[in-house]
Design a protein around this motif. Structure first.
Motif, PDB file in Angstrom:
ATOM      1  N   GLU A  94       0.854  -1.189   0.000  1.00  0.00           N
ATOM      2  CA  GLU A  94       0.000   0.000   0.000  1.00  0.00           C
ATOM      3  C   GLU A  94       0.888   1.235   0.000  1.00  0.00           C
ATOM      4  OE1 GLU A  94      -3.101   2.190   3.095  1.00  0.00           O
ATOM      5  OE2 GLU A  94      -2.322   0.208   3.562  1.00  0.00           O
ATOM      6  N   SER A  95       0.498   2.262  -0.706  1.00  0.00           N
ATOM      7  CA  SER A  95       1.266   3.505  -0.737  1.00  0.00           C
ATOM      8  C   SER A  95       0.666   4.507   0.235  1.00  0.00           C
ATOM      9  CB  SER A  95       1.257   4.107  -2.144  1.00  0.00           C
ATOM     10  OG  SER A  95       1.928   3.271  -3.035  1.00  0.00           O
ATOM     11  N   ILE A  96       1.538   5.141   1.037  1.00  0.00           N
ATOM     12  CA  ILE A  96       1.114   6.170   1.979  1.00  0.00           C
ATOM     13  C   ILE A  96       2.038   7.374   1.815  1.00  0.00           C
ATOM     14  CG2 ILE A  96       0.140   4.550   3.648  1.00  0.00           C
ATOM     15  CD1 ILE A  96       2.708   4.955   5.328  1.00  0.00           C
ATOM     16  N   PHE A 113       5.119   6.842  12.443  1.00  0.00           N
ATOM     17  CA  PHE A 113       4.345   5.615  12.618  1.00  0.00           C
ATOM     18  C   PHE A 113       3.162   5.591  11.670  1.00  0.00           C
ATOM     19  CE2 PHE A 113       6.114   6.708  16.751  1.00  0.00           C
ATOM     20  CZ  PHE A 113       6.619   5.509  17.204  1.00  0.00           C
ATOM     21  N   TYR A 114       2.776   4.396  11.256  1.00  0.00           N
ATOM     22  CA  TYR A 114       1.537   4.200  10.508  1.00  0.00           C
ATOM     23  C   TYR A 114       0.965   2.870  10.975  1.00  0.00           C
ATOM     24  CZ  TYR A 114      -1.734   3.786   6.613  1.00  0.00           C
ATOM     25  OH  TYR A 114      -2.864   3.666   5.847  1.00  0.00           O
ATOM     26  N   VAL A 156      10.119   1.250   1.331  1.00  0.00           N
ATOM     27  CA  VAL A 156       9.210   0.185   1.759  1.00  0.00           C
ATOM     28  C   VAL A 156       9.461  -0.089   3.236  1.00  0.00           C
ATOM     29  CG1 VAL A 156       8.520  -2.212   1.451  1.00  0.00           C
ATOM     30  CG2 VAL A 156       9.086  -0.811  -0.542  1.00  0.00           C
ATOM     31  N   LEU A 157       8.383  -0.012   4.031  1.00  0.00           N
ATOM     32  CA  LEU A 157       8.474  -0.243   5.470  1.00  0.00           C
ATOM     33  C   LEU A 157       7.736  -1.524   5.832  1.00  0.00           C
ATOM     34  CD1 LEU A 157       7.554   3.350   6.725  1.00  0.00           C
ATOM     35  CD2 LEU A 157       9.839   2.400   6.377  1.00  0.00           C
ATOM     36  N   LEU A 164       2.995  -7.731   6.247  1.00  0.00           N
ATOM     37  CA  LEU A 164       2.563  -6.636   5.381  1.00  0.00           C
ATOM     38  C   LEU A 164       3.637  -5.546   5.285  1.00  0.00           C
ATOM     39  CD1 LEU A 164      -1.174  -6.242   6.430  1.00  0.00           C
ATOM     40  CD2 LEU A 164      -0.249  -7.354   4.397  1.00  0.00           C
ATOM     41  N   LYS A 165       3.601  -4.819   4.180  1.00  0.00           N
ATOM     42  CA  LYS A 165       4.524  -3.715   3.946  1.00  0.00           C
ATOM     43  C   LYS A 165       3.741  -2.534   3.398  1.00  0.00           C
ATOM     44  CE  LYS A 165       8.290  -6.806   2.752  1.00  0.00           C
ATOM     45  NZ  LYS A 165       9.221  -7.232   1.713  1.00  0.00           N
ATOM     46  N   VAL A 166       4.251  -1.340   3.645  1.00  0.00           N
ATOM     47  CA  VAL A 166       3.711  -0.131   3.022  1.00  0.00           C
ATOM     48  C   VAL A 166       4.857   0.590   2.339  1.00  0.00           C
ATOM     49  CG1 VAL A 166       1.774   0.210   4.606  1.00  0.00           C
ATOM     50  CG2 VAL A 166       3.954   1.317   5.075  1.00  0.00           C
ATOM     51  N   ARG A 167       4.509   1.363   1.340  1.00  0.00           N
ATOM     52  CA  ARG A 167       5.491   2.178   0.639  1.00  0.00           C
ATOM     53  C   ARG A 167       5.265   3.624   1.056  1.00  0.00           C
ATOM     54  NH1 ARG A 167       5.160   2.743  -5.745  1.00  0.00           N
ATOM     55  NH2 ARG A 167       3.131   3.396  -5.054  1.00  0.00           N
TER      56      ARG A 167
END
Length: 180
Positions: A94-96, A113-114, A156-157, A164-167
């Motif tokens: 997912e992109s944030i 943080f997310y 990428v975190l 799961l990962k987020v970008r």
């Protein structure tokens, strides 16, 4: 190993017709060859009738930019990290944006943080960002990130608990407020 992916587009390695694991000597030799092959003075005479001047010059400037990034070990390392992150993103991260992150000031370190859907957090701090080449700027109660060459970037975190990962999209125009 192919250096391009359908979602990434043309990389600096593609511009110089190189593999991503090319040595500095290979990069320099390919740059010099491409510089001669795409020099505007040489191509202008050959392509004047079939291509507008801006197309000829554009390729030459891409070669110059590729050498600027890949010719320096520090900028190449930062570029390789970004390229690997972009390839990892193809797996559906997912992109944030920075504005989506919660920001806490811990004195000399600022933490971002997310929240993940598992309940844990995606996390990165200002020290890690600085080491990656993205210094954090504080202006009052807001923070923003500078990017290499002022170009948009992403990191990428991973989640602290699940797979799961987020970008995190880094754009010089985005900022976030520090939580008090």
């Amino acid at each position: 190993m192919s250096s391009s992916s359908g979602s990434i587009g043309e990389t600096y390695y593609d511009v110089l017709s190189l593999r991503e694991d090319a040595s500095h000597d290979e990069i320099r030799a390919s740059y010099r060859s491409a510089l001669l092959n795409f020099h505007p003075d040489k191509l202008q005479a050959m392509c004047q009738k079939s291509h507008p001047d801006d197309v000829v010059g554009e390729r030459y400037f891409k070669v110059q930019k590729a050498w600027e990034v890949l010719g320096s070990s520090m900028s190449r390392a930062a570029y390789d990290r970004e390229l690997q992150a972009a390839k990892g993103d193809a797996m559906g991260a997912e992109s944030i944006g920075l504005e989506d992150m919660a920001v806490e000031d811990k004195g000399e370190v600022v933490e971002l943080f997310y929240q993940c859907r598992c309940g844990d957090y995606f996390f990165i701090d200002s020290v890690e960002l600085e080491e990656m080449g993205y210094p954090m700027l504080r202006i009052g109660s807001k923070v923003s990130l500078r990017t290499f060459d002022a170009l948009p970037a992403s990191i990428v975190l991973p989640c602290g608990s699940c797979s799961l990962k987020v970008r995190l999209l880094i754009d010089s125009g985005s900022c976030a407020s520090i939580d008090c």
